[in-house]
Write a protein that holds these residues in place. Structure first.
Motif, mmCIF file in Angstrom:
data_model
loop_
_atom_site.group_PDB
_atom_site.id
_atom_site.type_symbol
_atom_site.label_atom_id
_atom_site.label_comp_id
_atom_site.label_asym_id
_atom_site.label_seq_id
_atom_site.Cartn_x
_atom_site.Cartn_y
_atom_site.Cartn_z
ATOM 1 N N ARG A 103 0.836 -1.203 0.000
ATOM 2 C CA ARG A 103 0.000 0.000 0.000
ATOM 3 C C ARG A 103 0.871 1.253 0.000
ATOM 4 O O ARG A 103 0.611 2.204 -0.740
ATOM 5 C CB ARG A 103 -0.877 -0.043 1.247
ATOM 6 N N LEU A 137 2.424 1.605 -3.453
ATOM 7 C CA LEU A 137 1.429 2.117 -4.407
ATOM 8 C C LEU A 137 1.230 3.609 -4.198
ATOM 9 O O LEU A 137 1.133 4.388 -5.157
ATOM 10 C CB LEU A 137 0.083 1.399 -4.223
ATOM 11 N N ARG A 162 4.064 5.473 -5.719
ATOM 12 C CA ARG A 162 3.930 5.538 -7.174
ATOM 13 C C ARG A 162 2.863 6.545 -7.578
ATOM 14 O O ARG A 162 3.026 7.311 -8.539
ATOM 15 C CB ARG A 162 3.573 4.156 -7.736
ATOM 16 N N ASP A 196 2.503 10.129 -9.881
ATOM 17 C CA ASP A 196 1.590 10.032 -11.017
ATOM 18 C C ASP A 196 0.468 11.061 -10.921
ATOM 19 O O ASP A 196 0.113 11.707 -11.915
ATOM 20 C CB ASP A 196 0.993 8.617 -11.050
ATOM 21 N N ASN A 197 -0.120 11.201 -9.738
ATOM 22 C CA ASN A 197 -1.240 12.120 -9.528
ATOM 23 C C ASN A 197 -1.386 12.424 -8.038
ATOM 24 O O ASN A 197 -2.132 11.749 -7.335
ATOM 25 C CB ASN A 197 -2.524 11.475 -10.087
ATOM 26 N N MET A 247 -4.793 12.623 -6.370
ATOM 27 C CA MET A 247 -5.457 11.355 -6.122
ATOM 28 C C MET A 247 -4.977 10.740 -4.805
ATOM 29 O O MET A 247 -5.733 10.112 -4.084
ATOM 30 C CB MET A 247 -5.176 10.427 -7.309
ATOM 31 N N SER A 251 -7.105 9.858 -1.366
ATOM 32 C CA SER A 251 -7.114 8.516 -0.774
ATOM 33 C C SER A 251 -6.689 8.583 0.690
ATOM 34 O O SER A 251 -6.246 7.594 1.259
ATOM 35 C CB SER A 251 -6.172 7.584 -1.527
ATOM 36 N N ILE A 309 -4.124 9.928 2.018
ATOM 37 C CA ILE A 309 -2.700 9.750 2.256
ATOM 38 C C ILE A 309 -2.015 11.096 2.018
ATOM 39 O O ILE A 309 -2.320 11.785 1.055
ATOM 40 C CB ILE A 309 -2.118 8.685 1.314
ATOM 41 N N LYS A 347 6.358 -4.650 -16.449
ATOM 42 C CA LYS A 347 5.955 -4.592 -15.048
ATOM 43 C C LYS A 347 7.141 -4.164 -14.172
ATOM 44 O O LYS A 347 8.298 -4.252 -14.591
ATOM 45 C CB LYS A 347 5.453 -5.970 -14.609
ATOM 46 N N ALA A 395 -4.684 7.579 -10.956
ATOM 47 C CA ALA A 395 -3.293 7.649 -11.394
ATOM 48 C C ALA A 395 -3.142 6.911 -12.724
ATOM 49 O O ALA A 395 -3.318 5.694 -12.777
ATOM 50 C CB ALA A 395 -2.378 7.033 -10.341
ATOM 51 N N HIS A 442 -0.733 5.929 -14.770
ATOM 52 C CA HIS A 442 0.248 4.888 -15.068
ATOM 53 C C HIS A 442 0.116 3.672 -14.164
ATOM 54 O O HIS A 442 0.916 2.757 -14.232
ATOM 55 C CB HIS A 442 1.663 5.457 -14.988
ATOM 56 N N MET A 443 -0.888 3.680 -13.321
ATOM 57 C CA MET A 443 -1.095 2.518 -12.462
ATOM 58 C C MET A 443 -2.330 1.764 -12.937
ATOM 59 O O MET A 443 -3.217 2.343 -13.551
ATOM 60 C CB MET A 443 -1.244 2.976 -11.014
ATOM 61 N N GLU A 461 -4.572 -1.440 -8.979
ATOM 62 C CA GLU A 461 -3.717 -0.685 -8.063
ATOM 63 C C GLU A 461 -4.393 0.604 -7.609
ATOM 64 O O GLU A 461 -4.320 0.989 -6.437
ATOM 65 C CB GLU A 461 -2.371 -0.376 -8.736
ATOM 66 N N ASN A 462 -5.089 1.259 -8.534
ATOM 67 C CA ASN A 462 -5.835 2.459 -8.169
ATOM 68 C C ASN A 462 -6.896 2.151 -7.129
ATOM 69 O O ASN A 462 -7.063 2.873 -6.151
ATOM 70 C CB ASN A 462 -6.497 3.069 -9.417
ATOM 71 N N LEU A 503 -5.480 1.401 -3.671
ATOM 72 C CA LEU A 503 -5.066 2.604 -2.960
ATOM 73 C C LEU A 503 -6.281 3.337 -2.390
ATOM 74 O O LEU A 503 -6.269 3.805 -1.259
ATOM 75 C CB LEU A 503 -4.316 3.516 -3.938
ATOM 76 N N ALA A 504 -7.341 3.407 -3.205
ATOM 77 C CA ALA A 504 -8.522 4.157 -2.784
ATOM 78 C C ALA A 504 -9.314 3.424 -1.709
ATOM 79 O O ALA A 504 -9.996 4.047 -0.905
ATOM 80 C CB ALA A 504 -9.417 4.433 -3.991
ATOM 81 N N ASP A 560 -5.708 -5.280 -14.968
ATOM 82 C CA ASP A 560 -4.251 -5.132 -14.999
ATOM 83 C C ASP A 560 -3.798 -3.991 -15.900
ATOM 84 O O ASP A 560 -2.615 -3.692 -15.990
ATOM 85 C CB ASP A 560 -3.600 -6.440 -15.492
#
Lengths: 308, 261
Positions: free
Chosen positions: A163, A166, A169, A173-174, A177, A181, A183, A241, B94, B96-97, B101-102, B105-106, B140
């Protein structure tokens, strides 16, 4: 040139590639994931080498590794605090820390700009003794470097799936966002830079012990070299990946060293290393932009020709 | 459940660009309310939302959520109980995820070092299935490959995953093509009803403002100038709204976007 002459060169390149590959993995985390260009990398690399060298000289070869990582982590923490809590531009924060570290590193090395570890027990000499008489005797450096690289790759692959990973990352990325969340992006940036700089420190520590000496310039230009390696790796594994991309980062570092070794064989002087790495970074970073511009220009000409 | 007490927000104070975006706004929202919010551009609708979600601090006044004063709570902490969607579908995920994964996180599940479990993945899949967009087979893939509508639908899921106490929808369908907008609006209706969520929604579409929810607010120049609910809301129609607007604001509604819809 015969194979017996080439093989040692290749082996040295692979060894150096894997050791500096740890710095490339550090940038993989900070640059590719967190989207922060951490310009404290050079100083942090030297810091790891200096701390690792001093601790090894004091007779604690194993302790030198966590010590160098811890020092790197502190440096990363400072860079992160400057940019997240004190409103300093992130590029500038890295440069400021890098400059300050120059003095810190000389202080750590006891006021000298050079540490000599010729007779000092270090992780490589321990491995050498342990493998004496076995078939792997002459590969001891390769094995130590490979173990370090593999462990860091495994760590990153697992960590970036957690977590927290993520969240790091997503911060690159954003950031909005991440905030939505629940965080705090300040927290993820700080953790990311601490971990990344721990690897940079470890990388410096291993290089110092590998070449049995630490010089205040050991890390200079490292950020460009590592970035060049990262971009080379990205050419082949950029869209894959995370674990594959991490492996690609180290392979990029090895390829970089091989190109460099080949250039040296073709009588390129040693001092050209940094110019070569700069050129690689320029080509890799400007490539996509120039390609786009070129395509537009060609379209423009074509339109004009048709109109005429 | 949400109580806004006399909040004021001025942008660029003390400069020629000074603009009072919110003027002494007070508003009480009951649990389970679905409030639609209309008003011309620059009326302060988005500013009100951003004040509630904590994007910036207000100059004066207090904001209470469930009796707790959140006026000075940072945005990332408020987001634990307040979900928000924006007009821009790119804002909430996000690129690129991957979808999975998004969502992981949420969802806010597990500790910092926890991984996505099989159970979580099944949950995500079930949720995606309900959207009826086939996203459950693309978990994915990076979110950046999705269309605007798909991305907004995903963001809606993500924002409501952990049952927020309050959901703020800031014209979340305005950037989508009409068909997709209708679909996302339908999902919104369902998710809000199923989760019994308390919801505030900004819209430029007067018809859907009147048709959806149990209460409608109209804002003008940083104030709430109209507040209808219950029976009155059911009776009122778009032309009544425009008439009211003229009457209360002293000017005709000069916003094409509002008239056309």
């Amino acid at each position: 040139m015969s194979l017996s002459q080439i093989m040692p060169l290749v082996q040295t390149s692979v060894e150096l590639g894997m050791i500096t590959g740890l710095t490339v993995l550090a940038l993989f985390l900070s640059y590719s994931m967190l989207n922060v260009c951490d310009l404290s990398t050079d100083g942090c690399f030297t810091l790891g080498a200096a701390v690792g060298g001093i601790v090894a000289l004091a007779g604690h070869p194993w302790l030198s590794l966590p010590a160098a990582m811890g020092a790197g982590m502190l440096s990363g923490l400072l860079t992160a605090v400057l940019q997240t809590r004190m409103g300093i531009n992130s590029l500038l924060a890295g440069i400021i820390v890098n400059t300050g570290l120059y003095s810190v590193n000389i202080a750590i090395m006891g006021g000298s700009s050079q540490l000599n570890m010729n007779k000092t027990v270090n992780v490589f000499s321990i491995a050498k003794d342990a493998m004496k008489g076995t078939a792997m005797e002459s590969q001891y450096k390769l094995i130590v470097a490979a173990i370090a690289a593999v462990l860091v790759i495994i760590f990153l692959s697992l960590f970036l799936r957690t977590r927290l990973g993520l969240a790091i990352r997503a911060t690159g990325d954003n950031p909005a966002m991440v905030r939505s969340s629940s965080i705090n992006p300040i927290f993820t940036t700080t953790v990311g830079l601490c971990i990344s700089n721990a690897f940079t420190g470890l990388s410096g520590c291993l290089l110092g012990q590998y070449q049995k000496s630490v010089n205040i310039d050991i890390g200079s230009g490292m950020v460009t070299i590592a970035l060049a390696s990262l971009l080379i790796g990205g050419v082949f594994f950029g869209k894959r990946k995370i674990p594959v991309r991490a492996i690609g980062a180290v392979i990029g570092a090895i390829i970089f060293r091989l190109i460099y070794a080949a250039a040296l064989r073709l009588n390129m002087p040693t001092f050209m290393l940094k110019a070569v790495s700069s050129i690689i970074v320029i080509l890799a970073l400007s490539g996509p932009y120039l390609r786009k511009q070129g395509a537009e220009q060609i379209r423009h000409w074509r339109n004009r020709k048709e109109a005429a | 459940m949400l109580e806004i007490q006399k909040i004021t927000k001025t942008f660029h104070p003390g400069t020629p660009d000074e603009r009072i975006a919110l003027q002494d706004i007070s508003l009480t929202v009951q649990t389970g309310d679905f409030i639609t919010l209309i008003g011309a551009n620059g009326a302060g609708k988005s500013t009100l939302f951003n004040a509630i979600s904590g994007t910036f601090p207000v100059d004066r006044g207090r904001i209470l959520l469930d009796g707790k004063d959140i006026t000075w709570t940072p945005a990332h902490q408020r987001s634990r109980v307040i979900g928000q969607l924006f007009q821009d579908p790119m804002k909430g995920s996000a690129p690129h995820m991957s979808i999975e994964e998004n969502m992981a996180l949420a969802s806010g599940r597990g500790g910092w070092l926890s991984h996505v479990r099989k159970q979580d993945r099944e949950d995500f899949r079930a949720q995606l299935q309900m959207l009826g967009m086939g996203l459950e087979d693309r978990m994915d893939q990076p979110v950046g490959l999705l269309s605007g509508g798909q991305r907004q639908a995903l963001t809606l899921l993500m924002a409501t995953f952990s049952k927020p106490q309050l959901l703020l929808l800031d014209e979340h369908t305005a950037a989508l093509d009409p068909g997709t907008a209708e679909k996302v609006l339908g999902m919104t209706r369902r998710i809000v009803a199923e989760g019994k969520l308390t919801c505030l929604m900004v819209t430029h579409n007067m018809e859907s403002a009147l048709e959806m929810g149990n209460r409608t607010l109209m804002m003008h120049q940083g104030r709430i100038i109209l507040d209808v609910d219950g029976e009155e809301k059911k009776r009122i129609c778009v032309s009544d709204l425009m008439e009211k607007f003229r009457e209360l604001s002293g000017s005709a509604m000069n916003n094409d976007r509002m008239l056309l819809s």
